[in-house]
Design an enzyme around this catalytic site. Structure first.
Site, PDB file in Angstrom:
ATOM      1  N   GLU A  35     -20.589   6.475 -14.701  1.00 58.48           N
ATOM      2  CA  GLU A  35     -19.151   6.327 -14.479  1.00 58.48           C
ATOM      3  C   GLU A  35     -18.388   7.076 -15.571  1.00 58.48           C
ATOM      4  O   GLU A  35     -18.620   6.859 -16.753  1.00 58.48           O
ATOM      5  CB  GLU A  35     -18.778   4.828 -14.479  1.00 58.48           C
ATOM      6  N   THR A  42     -11.565   2.008  -8.571  1.00 62.18           N
ATOM      7  CA  THR A  42     -10.173   1.933  -8.126  1.00 62.18           C
ATOM      8  C   THR A  42      -9.745   0.502  -7.845  1.00 62.18           C
ATOM      9  O   THR A  42      -8.707   0.042  -8.337  1.00 62.18           O
ATOM     10  CB  THR A  42      -9.983   2.787  -6.854  1.00 62.18           C
ATOM     11  N   CYS A  48      -6.507  -2.606  -5.775  1.00 65.22           N
ATOM     12  CA  CYS A  48      -6.301  -3.929  -5.153  1.00 65.22           C
ATOM     13  C   CYS A  48      -5.970  -5.037  -6.160  1.00 65.22           C
ATOM     14  O   CYS A  48      -5.022  -5.803  -5.953  1.00 65.22           O
ATOM     15  CB  CYS A  48      -7.552  -4.371  -4.409  1.00 65.22           C
ATOM     16  N   LYS A  51      -2.684  -4.465  -8.308  1.00 65.44           N
ATOM     17  CA  LYS A  51      -1.584  -4.476  -7.314  1.00 65.44           C
ATOM     18  C   LYS A  51      -1.270  -5.897  -6.886  1.00 65.44           C
ATOM     19  O   LYS A  51      -0.114  -6.303  -6.819  1.00 65.44           O
ATOM     20  CB  LYS A  51      -1.980  -3.608  -6.119  1.00 65.44           C
ATOM     21  N   TYR A 177      -0.045   2.148   3.415  1.00 65.13           N
ATOM     22  CA  TYR A 177      -0.299   0.913   2.655  1.00 65.13           C
ATOM     23  C   TYR A 177       0.408   0.927   1.294  1.00 65.13           C
ATOM     24  O   TYR A 177       1.119   0.000   0.933  1.00 65.13           O
ATOM     25  CB  TYR A 177      -1.792   0.793   2.345  1.00 65.13           C
ATOM     26  N   GLY A 261      -1.132   9.376   0.408  1.00 64.65           N
ATOM     27  CA  GLY A 261      -2.532   9.284   0.809  1.00 64.65           C
ATOM     28  C   GLY A 261      -3.509   9.570  -0.315  1.00 64.65           C
ATOM     29  O   GLY A 261      -3.121   9.920  -1.439  1.00 64.65           O
ATOM     30  N   ASP A 302     -15.350   5.400   0.085  1.00 60.39           N
ATOM     31  CA  ASP A 302     -14.212   6.287   0.357  1.00 60.39           C
ATOM     32  C   ASP A 302     -14.569   7.775   0.274  1.00 60.39           C
ATOM     33  O   ASP A 302     -13.877   8.598   0.869  1.00 60.39           O
ATOM     34  CB  ASP A 302     -13.065   6.019  -0.637  1.00 60.39           C
ATOM     35  N   GLU A 443      -1.267 -22.985  12.885  1.00 59.56           N
ATOM     36  CA  GLU A 443      -1.509 -23.743  14.125  1.00 59.56           C
ATOM     37  C   GLU A 443      -0.897 -23.041  15.342  1.00 59.56           C
ATOM     38  O   GLU A 443      -1.352 -23.217  16.462  1.00 59.56           O
ATOM     39  CB  GLU A 443      -0.994 -25.176  14.016  1.00 59.56           C
TER      40      GLU A 443
HETATM   41  P1  NDP Z   1      -2.078   5.990   3.877  1.00 67.71           P
HETATM   42  O1  NDP Z   1      -2.979   6.940   4.560  1.00 67.71           O
HETATM   43  O2  NDP Z   1      -2.086   4.559   4.245  1.00 67.71           O
HETATM   44  O3  NDP Z   1      -0.575   6.489   4.010  1.00 67.71           O
HETATM   45  C1  NDP Z   1      -0.212   7.786   3.614  1.00 67.71           C
HETATM   46  C2  NDP Z   1       1.246   7.981   3.910  1.00 67.71           C
HETATM   47  O4  NDP Z   1       1.634   9.245   3.395  1.00 67.71           O
HETATM   48  C3  NDP Z   1       1.589   7.948   5.394  1.00 67.71           C
HETATM   49  O5  NDP Z   1       2.815   7.333   5.585  1.00 67.71           O
HETATM   50  C4  NDP Z   1       1.655   9.450   5.725  1.00 67.71           C
HETATM   51  O6  NDP Z   1       2.541   9.732   6.746  1.00 67.71           O
HETATM   52  C5  NDP Z   1       2.259   9.990   4.429  1.00 67.71           C
HETATM   53  N1  NDP Z   1       1.997  11.409   4.252  1.00 67.71           N
HETATM   54  C6  NDP Z   1       0.808  12.038   4.224  1.00 67.71           C
HETATM   55  N2  NDP Z   1       0.989  13.350   4.032  1.00 67.71           N
HETATM   56  C7  NDP Z   1       2.302  13.549   3.955  1.00 67.71           C
HETATM   57  C8  NDP Z   1       3.100  14.712   3.792  1.00 67.71           C
HETATM   58  N3  NDP Z   1       2.572  15.930   3.669  1.00 67.71           N
HETATM   59  N4  NDP Z   1       4.446  14.564   3.765  1.00 67.71           N
HETATM   60  C9  NDP Z   1       4.991  13.324   3.918  1.00 67.71           C
HETATM   61  N5  NDP Z   1       4.290  12.201   4.086  1.00 67.71           N
HETATM   62  C10 NDP Z   1       2.958  12.312   4.100  1.00 67.71           C
HETATM   63  O7  NDP Z   1      -2.392   6.215   2.329  1.00 67.71           O
HETATM   64  P2  NDP Z   1      -2.016   5.355   1.062  1.00 67.71           P
HETATM   65  O8  NDP Z   1      -1.913   6.361  -0.042  1.00 67.71           O
HETATM   66  O9  NDP Z   1      -0.902   4.443   1.313  1.00 67.71           O
HETATM   67  O10 NDP Z   1      -3.320   4.505   0.839  1.00 67.71           O
HETATM   68  C11 NDP Z   1      -4.577   5.150   0.729  1.00 67.71           C
HETATM   69  C12 NDP Z   1      -5.683   4.292   1.271  1.00 67.71           C
HETATM   70  O11 NDP Z   1      -5.952   3.264   0.346  1.00 67.71           O
HETATM   71  C13 NDP Z   1      -5.336   3.570   2.556  1.00 67.71           C
HETATM   72  O12 NDP Z   1      -5.608   4.339   3.682  1.00 67.71           O
HETATM   73  C14 NDP Z   1      -6.214   2.377   2.498  1.00 67.71           C
HETATM   74  O13 NDP Z   1      -7.465   2.759   2.983  1.00 67.71           O
HETATM   75  C15 NDP Z   1      -6.330   2.086   1.016  1.00 67.71           C
HETATM   76  N6  NDP Z   1      -5.432   0.988   0.611  1.00 67.71           N
HETATM   77  C16 NDP Z   1      -5.625  -0.238   1.141  1.00 67.71           C
HETATM   78  C17 NDP Z   1      -4.810  -1.287   0.775  1.00 67.71           C
HETATM   79  C18 NDP Z   1      -5.029  -2.622   1.369  1.00 67.71           C
HETATM   80  O14 NDP Z   1      -6.095  -2.847   1.952  1.00 67.71           O
HETATM   81  N7  NDP Z   1      -4.064  -3.546   1.279  1.00 67.71           N
HETATM   82  C19 NDP Z   1      -3.729  -1.121  -0.188  1.00 67.71           C
HETATM   83  C20 NDP Z   1      -3.603   0.224  -0.667  1.00 67.71           C
HETATM   84  C21 NDP Z   1      -4.422   1.213  -0.278  1.00 67.71           C
HETATM   85  P3  NDP Z   1       2.122   9.787   8.284  1.00 67.71           P
HETATM   86  O15 NDP Z   1       1.872   8.369   8.696  1.00 67.71           O
HETATM   87  O16 NDP Z   1       3.313  10.386   8.904  1.00 67.71           O
HETATM   88  O17 NDP Z   1       0.895  10.636   8.359  1.00 67.71           O
END
Ligand code: NDP
Length: 459
Positions: A35, A42, A48, A51, A177, A261, A302, A443
């Site tokens: 590591e 993460t 998680c 957060k 998310y 993302g 991931d 319920e």
């Molecule tokens: P997500 O994939 O959930 O969301 C990414 C967001 O960024 C979407 O709204 C997407 O829009 C937008 N986006 C992507 N590219 C662009 C761009 N070029 N211009 C503008 N907007 C853009 O990713 P997150 O970063 O929120 O989270 C990453 C991952 O981490 C999640 O997929 C999940 O697997 C994990 N996670 C899980 C959590 C939980 O279980 N509670 C909490 C946090 C993270 P569009 O929808 O239009 O593509």
């Protein structure tokens, strides 16, 4: 048979890598885990766990307000991030220590440093050159930094979790998310939050009824929503960031969260020395046994960009170790990944399992849709506006409950329990035969008798 230093070298000590290494070691394998950052990865160090600790801080702000309605005299209260940050740092240090102890206790050798693969069965860490029969890539993902011109300069969720003070104004780019969770949290901690997302609702892919209500809940918390809007360029300035919108408009914020993302962590790993090609986003290609096309090289979690959730990576890691080091090596026995419950920790939170209504219809199901939308007792007592929404999607032909969707207090906890029923293939008739626990919100899920509507595919 060549003489290797280890049976297994795992690259990355996040949730998946740790789970796989501990299980392999318990099954008698000689294991090293490498590591470069902090053991825990993460989820534990910068995802998680911290957060959720920040969400608890935000939720307590709501609780203080609610307490007044319940008769408590609460003096003016203010949130100070610095003590929270210190406590959070102490807690992640504690958890990192626990993870190291668990690995040591299991007989896994923990090697600190950045690993680079250097040809078949070989890993280089600093001056060390190590060999293993199996290499397991579990290096996770990292925030995307090139989604929009200039966004690479903006803070990511890693940085939000290390803040020492709440910024007065925050622009959040991305409605997934991370975007909605931090918009919800930071607004409660005192920031004026603007959320920018490309679609008409946040949380693309979730059920539309949840998406609408998440947007409403964010607005109720004071978040300014910018649906269908995303900057085409971000410019770093002396005192913050300027978002340049396609319309020609600009927005300025002292703090902008890049929540666009995450992408697999494969850069600089040396995959080229194996002739291993990643896909367009850098994911390691694997088959259903988590094997890459290169013999002896495997990947979980991931970094494979399949189902990017902590519990999935853990399940994959354990199943992979069982298949390779168990008493009956063979097929990888995974949990049921056809139904994965997930939560979004907004306030109120979302819990969901199964397809959205749109996806269930697209898959050809005729649906009975059961809904309940109400103000929970705790809120009605104090005149609070927060509502809970629950939805069951039932296949009209088989009576099987296909999906459970909820936004409301305790939704993730409730949906986790109902996930067992759905995994067992529960029918609506079985939900109906279940006696309610009263008085609870949960319920409602066993008391919905009349469908709100029956919908046919293509209707
Ligand atoms: P997500 O994939 O959930 O969301 C990414 C967001 O960024 C979407 O709204 C997407 O829009 C937008 N986006 C992507 N590219 C662009 C761009 N070029 N211009 C503008 N907007 C853009 O990713 P997150 O970063 O929120 O989270 C990453 C991952 O981490 C999640 O997929 C999940 O697997 C994990 N996670 C899980 C959590 C939980 O279980 N509670 C909490 C946090 C993270 P569009 O929808 O239009 O593509």
């Amino acid at each position: 048979m060549p003489d290797y230093d280890y049976d297994l070298i795992t690259l990355g000590a996040g949730s998946g890598g740790v789970a796989a290494s501990r299980r392999a070691s318990a099954l008698g394998a000689k294991v090293a885990i490498i590591e470069g950052s902090r053991v825990g990865g993460t989820c534990v160090i910068r995802g998680c766990v911290p957060k959720k600790l920040m969400m608890y801080a935000a939720q307590l702000g709501d609780a203080l307000h609610e307490a007044r309605g319940y008769g408590w005299a609460v003096e003016a209260a203010a949130f100070d991030m610095a003590p929270w940050a210190a406590q959070k740092a102490a807690e992640t240090r504690r958890l990192e220590g626990v993870y190291r102890q668990l690995l040591n206790g299991a007989g896994v050798q923990v090697i600190d440093g950045w690993a680079r693969i250097d040809g078949p069965n070989t890993v280089v860490v600093g001056e060390q050159r190590l060999t293993a029969r199996h290499l397991l890539i579990a290096t996770g993902a990292r925030p995307v930094r090139d989604s929009i011109e200039g966004i690479g300069d903006c803070p990511t969720s890693d940085d939000v979790l290390d803040l020492q003070a709440v910024p007065a104004e925050v622009g959040v780019i991305g409605g997934g998310y991370i975007g909605v969770e931090f918009a919800s949290i930071l607004a409660r901690l005192g920031a004026r939050v603007h959320l920018f997302y490309r679609d008409r609702q946040p949380l693309r892919g979730f059920d539309d009824d949840l998406r609408t209500r998440v947007a409403q809940a964010l607005e109720a918390a004071g978040v300014v929503l910018h649906p269908g809007q995303s900057p085409q360029r971000v410019a770093r300035q002396a005192e913050g960031y300027e978002l340049h919108m396609p319309s020609g408009m600009t927005h300025r914020f002292p703090f902008v969260l890049n929540a666009t993302g995450r992408r697999p962590n494969t850069q600089g790993l040396g995959l080229d020395t194996l002739g291993l090609q990643t896909d367009r986003v850098g994911a390691v290609p694997v088959n259903e046994r988590f094997e890459t096309p290169v013999p002896g090289v495997h990947a979980i979690g991931d970094v494979t960009n399949k189902r990017n959730l902590t519990p999935v990576a853990i399940a994959e890691g354990r199943a992979w170790a069982d298949a390779h080091f168990g008493s009956e090596p063979g097929a990888v026995a995974l949990p049921d990944f056809s139904l994965i419950a997930t939560a979004v920790f907004t306030l109120p939170p979302v819990g969901t399992i199964g397809p959205s209504e749109a996806d269930a219809l697209a898959a050809g199901h005729t649906l009975k849709v059961f809904e309940s939308d109400f103000r929970p007792m705790k809120q009605t007592f104090i005149g609070g506006a927060e509502r809970s929404y629950m939805k069951l999607l039932v296949d009209a032909d088989t009576d099987r409950v296909l999906a459970v969707h909820m936004i409301g207090a305790d939704a993730p906890e409730i949906v986790q329990s109902l996930a067992v029923a759905l995994t067992c293939g529960a029918t609506k008739a079985q939900f109906d035969r279940t006696v309610a626990v009263h008085p609870t919100s949960a319920e409602e899920f066993v008391l919905m008798r009349q469908p709100a509507r029956v919908v046919k595919p293509g209707a």
